[in-house]
Design a protein around this motif. Structure first.
Motif, PDB file in Angstrom:
ATOM      1  N   TRP A  31       0.871  -1.118   0.191  1.00  0.00           N
ATOM      2  CA  TRP A  31       0.050  -0.006   0.065  1.00  0.00           C
ATOM      3  C   TRP A  31       0.899   1.240  -0.105  1.00  0.00           C
ATOM      4  O   TRP A  31       1.981   1.157   0.449  1.00  0.00           O
ATOM      5  N   SER A  32       0.431   2.106  -0.725  1.00  0.00           N
ATOM      6  CA  SER A  32       1.323   3.504  -0.855  1.00  0.00           C
ATOM      7  C   SER A  32       1.227   4.399   0.599  1.00  0.00           C
ATOM      8  O   SER A  32       2.277   4.816   0.789  1.00  0.00           O
ATOM      9  N   THR A  33       0.332   3.915   1.311  1.00  0.00           N
ATOM     10  CA  THR A  33       0.178   4.577   2.680  1.00  0.00           C
ATOM     11  C   THR A  33      -0.278   3.685   3.509  1.00  0.00           C
ATOM     12  O   THR A  33      -1.112   2.620   3.303  1.00  0.00           O
ATOM     13  N   GLY A  34      -0.214   4.142   4.948  1.00  0.00           N
ATOM     14  CA  GLY A  34      -0.873   3.061   5.939  1.00  0.00           C
ATOM     15  C   GLY A  34      -2.184   3.154   6.337  1.00  0.00           C
ATOM     16  O   GLY A  34      -2.912   4.352   5.819  1.00  0.00           O
ATOM     17  N   ILE A  35      -2.711   2.372   7.044  1.00  0.00           N
ATOM     18  CA  ILE A  35      -4.071   2.287   7.408  1.00  0.00           C
ATOM     19  C   ILE A  35      -4.553   3.726   8.039  1.00  0.00           C
ATOM     20  O   ILE A  35      -5.673   4.024   7.799  1.00  0.00           O
ATOM     21  N   CYS A  36      -3.787   4.344   8.741  1.00  0.00           N
ATOM     22  CA  CYS A  36      -3.869   5.472   9.782  1.00  0.00           C
ATOM     23  C   CYS A  36      -3.141   6.801   9.200  1.00  0.00           C
ATOM     24  O   CYS A  36      -3.140   7.730   9.962  1.00  0.00           O
ATOM     25  N   ASP A  37      -2.932   6.626   7.711  1.00  0.00           N
ATOM     26  CA  ASP A  37      -2.178   7.840   7.305  1.00  0.00           C
ATOM     27  C   ASP A  37      -3.111   8.849   6.735  1.00  0.00           C
ATOM     28  O   ASP A  37      -2.960   9.327   5.732  1.00  0.00           O
ATOM     29  N   CYS A  38      -3.952   9.236   7.233  1.00  0.00           N
ATOM     30  CA  CYS A  38      -5.209  10.183   6.819  1.00  0.00           C
ATOM     31  C   CYS A  38      -4.579  11.552   6.757  1.00  0.00           C
ATOM     32  O   CYS A  38      -5.266  12.461   5.784  1.00  0.00           O
ATOM     33  N   CYS A  39      -3.470  12.025   7.399  1.00  0.00           N
ATOM     34  CA  CYS A  39      -2.928  13.329   7.232  1.00  0.00           C
ATOM     35  C   CYS A  39      -2.195  13.296   5.816  1.00  0.00           C
ATOM     36  O   CYS A  39      -2.077  14.464   5.327  1.00  0.00           O
ATOM     37  N   GLN A  40      -2.053  12.260   5.154  1.00  0.00           N
ATOM     38  CA  GLN A  40      -1.661  12.304   3.547  1.00  0.00           C
ATOM     39  C   GLN A  40      -2.585  12.966   2.631  1.00  0.00           C
ATOM     40  O   GLN A  40      -2.366  13.479   1.686  1.00  0.00           O
ATOM     41  N   ASP A  41      -3.974  12.898   3.167  1.00  0.00           N
ATOM     42  CA  ASP A  41      -4.868  13.518   2.297  1.00  0.00           C
ATOM     43  C   ASP A  41      -6.149  14.124   3.171  1.00  0.00           C
ATOM     44  O   ASP A  41      -7.091  13.315   3.495  1.00  0.00           O
ATOM     45  N   LEU A  42      -5.624  15.049   3.582  1.00  0.00           N
ATOM     46  CA  LEU A  42      -6.697  15.676   4.753  1.00  0.00           C
ATOM     47  C   LEU A  42      -8.113  16.133   4.169  1.00  0.00           C
ATOM     48  O   LEU A  42      -8.993  15.870   4.842  1.00  0.00           O
ATOM     49  N   LYS A  43      -7.946  16.228   2.706  1.00  0.00           N
ATOM     50  CA  LYS A  43      -9.406  16.702   2.253  1.00  0.00           C
ATOM     51  C   LYS A  43     -10.249  15.415   2.317  1.00  0.00           C
ATOM     52  O   LYS A  43     -11.516  15.509   2.706  1.00  0.00           O
ATOM     53  N   SER A  44      -9.836  14.355   1.887  1.00  0.00           N
ATOM     54  CA  SER A  44     -10.435  13.182   1.944  1.00  0.00           C
ATOM     55  C   SER A  44     -10.891  12.497   3.508  1.00  0.00           C
ATOM     56  O   SER A  44     -12.080  11.995   3.526  1.00  0.00           O
ATOM     57  N   CYS A  45      -9.933  12.912   4.279  1.00  0.00           N
ATOM     58  CA  CYS A  45     -10.128  12.506   5.643  1.00  0.00           C
ATOM     59  C   CYS A  45     -11.304  13.312   6.192  1.00  0.00           C
ATOM     60  O   CYS A  45     -12.309  12.626   6.905  1.00  0.00           O
ATOM     61  N   CYS A  46     -11.344  14.611   5.928  1.00  0.00           N
ATOM     62  CA  CYS A  46     -12.354  15.497   6.361  1.00  0.00           C
ATOM     63  C   CYS A  46     -13.692  14.926   5.838  1.00  0.00           C
ATOM     64  O   CYS A  46     -14.661  14.978   6.359  1.00  0.00           O
ATOM     65  N   PHE A  47     -13.877  14.840   4.542  1.00  0.00           N
ATOM     66  CA  PHE A  47     -14.829  14.299   3.838  1.00  0.00           C
ATOM     67  C   PHE A  47     -15.559  13.282   4.346  1.00  0.00           C
ATOM     68  O   PHE A  47     -16.826  13.001   4.677  1.00  0.00           O
ATOM     69  N   SER A  48     -14.579  12.079   4.681  1.00  0.00           N
ATOM     70  CA  SER A  48     -15.208  10.801   5.208  1.00  0.00           C
ATOM     71  C   SER A  48     -15.465  11.224   6.710  1.00  0.00           C
ATOM     72  O   SER A  48     -16.587  10.516   7.209  1.00  0.00           O
ATOM     73  N   PHE A  49     -14.908  11.858   7.384  1.00  0.00           N
ATOM     74  CA  PHE A  49     -15.592  12.206   8.965  1.00  0.00           C
ATOM     75  C   PHE A  49     -16.900  12.645   9.058  1.00  0.00           C
ATOM     76  O   PHE A  49     -17.665  12.481   9.587  1.00  0.00           O
ATOM     77  N   TRP A  50     -16.996  13.999   8.122  1.00  0.00           N
ATOM     78  CA  TRP A  50     -18.087  14.583   8.176  1.00  0.00           C
ATOM     79  C   TRP A  50     -19.407  14.084   7.241  1.00  0.00           C
ATOM     80  O   TRP A  50     -20.438  14.096   7.833  1.00  0.00           O
ATOM     81  N   CYS A  51     -18.995  13.277   6.437  1.00  0.00           N
ATOM     82  CA  CYS A  51     -20.097  12.717   5.307  1.00  0.00           C
ATOM     83  C   CYS A  51     -19.725  11.247   5.064  1.00  0.00           C
ATOM     84  O   CYS A  51     -19.762  11.266   3.899  1.00  0.00           O
TER      85      CYS A  51
END
Length: 135
Positions: A22-42
């Motif tokens: 995998w290019s990023t780890g399972i908990c590497d949400c900081c690599q793509d904050l936009k997607s992380c925030c999108f998944s958190f809020w909706c």
């Protein structure tokens, strides 16, 4: 005396991720904050968008609400591994899909972004050099 002009064409370069990990780890949400925030809020909207980006039916993630181990999240994770040749186990996929559901979806979305990155061209200007040759 003749003059020979030599043009050097720009060379295109392309980054291709052919890693078997995998290019990023399972908990590497900081690599793509936009997607992380999108998944958190909706998260439902995020899962539907990720499924559509993968090439499957937009509303497929709705089926995940009815099972213990979410079948769509699990199958999308396994499919992503197969599509990009990532070595991992179905056991890990089950664990991540059950215990780290939203992180697993974020990892899948990041992987698709990284692996489907557009070709990057190196736009160097052509350089003309005059070389004098005697005939």
């Amino acid at each position: 005396m003749t003059t020979k002009i030599v043009f050097q064409q720009p060379q295109s370069t392309m980054y291709v991720n052919q890693s078997r990990e995998w290019s990023t780890g399972i908990c590497d949400c900081c690599q793509d904050l936009k997607s992380c925030c999108f998944s958190f809020w909706c998260f439902p909207c995020f899962a539907c968008k990720t499924t559509r980006d993968y090439g499957e039916c937009l509303c497929l993630p709705i089926l995940d609400m009815f099972n213990c181990i979410p079948p769509v999240g699990l199958s999308l994770r396994v499919g992503t591994r197969q599509r990009y040749g990532i070595h991992d186990t179905v056991c890990n996929d089950c664990l991540y899909s059950f215990f780290c559901y939203s992180c697993s979806w974020c990892q899948i979305a990041r992987e698709m972004k990284i692996r489907n990155a557009p070709v990057v061209l190196n736009h160097a200007l052509p350089r003309a050099t005059a070389m004098g040759h005697q005939s």
